[in-house]
Design a protein around this motif. Structure first.
Motif, mmCIF file in Angstrom:
data_model
loop_
_atom_site.group_PDB
_atom_site.id
_atom_site.type_symbol
_atom_site.label_atom_id
_atom_site.label_comp_id
_atom_site.label_asym_id
_atom_site.label_seq_id
_atom_site.Cartn_x
_atom_site.Cartn_y
_atom_site.Cartn_z
ATOM 1 N N ASP A 1 3.739 1.071 -6.356
ATOM 2 C CA ASP A 1 3.092 -0.133 -5.816
ATOM 3 C C ASP A 1 2.108 -0.788 -6.768
ATOM 4 O O ASP A 1 1.011 -1.195 -6.371
ATOM 5 N N GLN B 1 8.124 -1.142 -11.071
ATOM 6 C CA GLN B 1 8.221 -2.560 -11.396
ATOM 7 C C GLN B 1 8.048 -2.754 -12.896
ATOM 8 O O GLN B 1 7.117 -2.212 -13.493
ATOM 9 N N HIS C 1 2.314 -3.635 -7.815
ATOM 10 C CA HIS C 1 2.211 -5.039 -7.399
ATOM 11 C C HIS C 1 1.327 -5.216 -6.173
ATOM 12 O O HIS C 1 0.867 -6.335 -5.894
ATOM 13 N N ASN D 1 12.241 -4.619 -4.894
ATOM 14 C CA ASN D 1 11.867 -3.619 -3.901
ATOM 15 C C ASN D 1 13.017 -2.713 -3.488
ATOM 16 O O ASN D 1 14.146 -2.850 -3.952
ATOM 17 N N SER E 1 10.950 -10.631 -1.589
ATOM 18 C CA SER E 1 9.940 -9.663 -1.985
ATOM 19 C C SER E 1 8.545 -10.249 -1.788
ATOM 20 O O SER E 1 8.376 -11.457 -1.636
ATOM 21 N N GLY F 1 4.814 -3.968 -13.891
ATOM 22 C CA GLY F 1 3.802 -2.927 -13.728
ATOM 23 C C GLY F 1 3.645 -2.102 -14.993
ATOM 24 O O GLY F 1 2.537 -1.660 -15.335
ATOM 25 N N ASN G 1 11.478 -10.187 -13.594
ATOM 26 C CA ASN G 1 10.921 -8.844 -13.429
ATOM 27 C C ASN G 1 12.012 -7.777 -13.515
ATOM 28 O O ASN G 1 11.864 -6.684 -12.971
ATOM 29 N N ASP H 1 8.376 -8.294 -6.637
ATOM 30 C CA ASP H 1 8.798 -6.915 -6.842
ATOM 31 C C ASP H 1 10.283 -6.729 -6.540
ATOM 32 O O ASP H 1 10.803 -7.271 -5.573
#
Length: 296
Positions: free
Chosen positions: A76, A98, A78, A191, A185, A101, A212, A189
Motif C-alpha cells: 500500500d 506498485q 499508494h 490493484n 483504482s 512505489g 504505472n 494503483d
C-alpha cells in the motif's frame, strides 16, 4: 544458500482476503512455511528460519530487530507511504506492489526496493461455468470520488449490473457471471482486482494504468480493455457488450496470460530468488549462517 524455511508474518484477522493469504498458499508449494499473526510476534522464533517475510497488511508494527534475513512486500505505498517509509529501512530486501512505489522508496534511500506486482491465485480466481447474468460487475468498496461517480454512471446506464462485496469463490462466480468486470483504482494503483478479475475469465475494463506498469503486464485490446475519461468508458462498454465474440476472445487471452505469468506462485518464486541473490551479494551475519545450518 537455498531458502527452505520461511516465517511468514501478516494479519489475516481483520482482512481474511489479504494478499498474505495467497502468498501463504503459494509458499506452501515451494518451501516449509509457518504463518505468524502480528499479535504473535512475542513468540516468533529468533532462529530456525532462512527468511522472515512480512507481507503488508496495512497495520503498524515492527518485526524484532534480531530476526534476519528479512524481507517486506509493501502493498500500500499508494495509500500510506509514511507507514511504508517507516517500516522498509528495517528489512534486508524490500518489494513494492506498485511500480511508482519502488521509485518513491528508492528516493528515500531504500536501494533494495524492486517491483513485485500483485497477482492471482488460480485455485480461487478461476472461471466458473455459469451463465452470464450481469452486463457489468464490480466487486469491492465504493469510495467517494471517481470510483463512486463512474459506478453511478454504469448503474444508470446498465441496470443489470452487480456492485457490491463478495469474497473468494463467491467473487469468482460473480466475475464469471459478468460480461464485463469493471475496475477503477484509487490512486493509479495496479490493484488486486486487475489480476483477480482477469483470471476469472471475463473481460476486464480498467482505468488506464500504463504509466504505472500495467502495459508491461497486460496489453489493452489483447488481454483487457482500458479507458480514460467517463465518456470513453461508456463508449467502450457499449462497444464490447455488442461484440460478444471479440469480448470473449480478449477475456480468454487475458485469463491465459494471468495464469501463465501472474500468479502468486510466480511472485513468491521471484521473491525467494531475489532474496537469495541479494544475500549472496552481501555479508550475511555470522549468527544467521550458524542458525540456518543448524536445521538442515
Amino acid at each position: 544458500m537455498g531458502i527452505r524455511r520461511v516465517a511468514l508474518i501478516f494479519d489475516s484477522v481483520l482482512r481474511p482476503e489479504t494478499a498474505g493469504v495467497y502468498c501463504h498458499r503459494a509458499l506452501e508449494r515451494l518451501v516449509e512455511v509457518q504463518h505468524f499473526q502480528p499479535h504473535e510476534l512475542d513468540r516468533l522464533p529468533r532462529q530456525g528460519f532462512d527468511l522472515y517475510l512480512n507481507i503488508d497488511d496495512g497495520l503498524r508494527y515492527h518485526l524484532p530487530a534480531e530476526v534476519r534475513p528479512s524481507a517486506f512486500w509493501a502493498i500500500d505505498t499508494h495509500l500510506d507511504f509514511d507507514r511504508c517509509r517507516e517500516k522498509t529501512p528495517r528489512f534486508d530486501v524490500v518489494f513494492a506492489a506498485q511500480r511508482d512505489g519502488v521509485e518513491l522508496l528508492r528516493r528515500i534511500g531504500v536501494s533494495s526496493a524492486s517491483w513485485l506486482p500483485l497477482a492471482c491465485d488460480p485455485d480461487v480466481h478461476r472461471k466458473h461455468d455459469v451463465a452470464k447474468q450481469h452486463d457489468v460487475a464490480f466487486v469491492g468498496n465504493i469510495f467517494p470520488g471517481p470510483r463512486g461517480e463512474l459506478l453511478g454512471l454504469i448503474q444508470r446506464r446498465y441496470r443489470n449490473s452487480f456492485v457490491g462485496q463478495c469474497y473468494f469463490d463467491d467473487m469468482a462466480r460473480t466475475y464469471s457471471a459478468a460480461r464485463i468486470a469493471f475496475n477503477r483504482s484509487i490512486r493509479n494503483d495496479v490493484n488486486m482486482r486487475v489480476f483477480e478479475a482477469v483470471a476469472c475469465g471475463s473481460l476486464l475494463m480498467t482505468n488506464d494504468l500504463s504509466d504505472n506498469g500495467l502495459a508491461e503486464l497486460f496489453r489493452d485490446g489483447v488481454h483487457l480493455a482500458t479507458y480514460r475519461e467517463p465518456e470513453d468508458l461508456l463508449d467502450k462498454l457499449a462497444y464490447y457488450l455488442d461484440r460478444e465474440a471479440l469480448r470473449e476472445r480478449i477475456a480468454a487471452a487475458g485469463r491465459a496470460e494471468a495464469i501463465a505469468k501472474h500468479t502468486y506462485g510466480h511472485r513468491m518464486e521471484k521473491a525467494l530468488k531475489d532474496v537469495e541473490e541479494a544475500l549472496s551479494r552481501t555479508v550475511v551475519p555470522v549468527g544467521w549462517v550458524e542458525r540456518s545450518a543448524s536445521h538442515r
